[in-house]
Design an enzyme around this catalytic site. Structure first.
Site: not given
Length: 187
Positions: A46-48, A50-51
């Site tokens: 999920v992090c990439p 969002e970033l």
């Protein structure tokens, strides 16, 4: 305990920004609006997304005078390796703070107990270093940069227009409210 209307705590750390390692401290956040965007870990799922969403909207934040700082408990070296290997992360022009000691993550109260990872926490810090907005979501819930941008605009509007507040779903240019006895029970 809510961190709203509290001063950010001191920190100094190494970061990765536009191909360079730099030192960033709490004093770098003062004098302008800042978004401090915590995420669990580099090289995840999920992090990439969002970033990348923040990277795609970075120019819009910059036009508002807002700097973005992403933070995980990874090192600045890991941030560089991820930036160099991921097309999504490769778009990032904002500062990626390394927080291997967990000091910043603990300062903002988003350290996962016993895991050494940050929760998904978003904080808006005003030019005086005071937290004006915070949002923390569970592991699987990704955040939306467009919604964050809307909230930044609302916070900046309220800061520059004392006595006015922004109602739900407020968008730039729409009517605001001036709280008063006359409005009680009429909204």
């Amino acid at each position: 305990m809510s961190l709203i209307n509290t001063q950010i705590k001191p920190f100094t750390t190494q970061a990765f920004k536009e191909g360079k390692f730099i030192t960033v401290s709490d004093t770098d956040l003062k004098g302008k609006w800042s978004v401090v965007f915590f995420y669990p870990a580099d090289f995840t799922f999920v992090c990439p997304t969002e970033l990348e969403d923040l990277a795609d909207n970075y120019d819009a934040f910059q036009k508002l005078g807002v700097e973005i700082y992403s933070v995980s408990t990874d090192t600045h070296f890991s941030h560089k390796a991820w930036h160099d290997s991921s097309p999504a992360i490769g778009k990032i022009k904002y500062t990626m703070l390394g927080d291997a000691s967990g000091q910043i993550t603990n300062n903002f109260g988003v350290m996962r107990e016993g895991q050494g990872l940050a929760d998904r926490g978003t904080f808006l810090v005003d030019p005086e270093g005071v937290i004006q907005f915070m949002e923390i979501t569970a592991e699987g819930i990704g955040r939306n940069a467009a919604e964050l941008l809307r909230k930044v605009k609302a916070a900046q509007y309220v800061a520059s227009h004392p006595g006015e507040v922004c109602p739900a779903k407020w968008e730039e240019g729409e009517a605001t409210l001036a709280p008063s006895l006359d409005l009680v029970g009429k909204i």
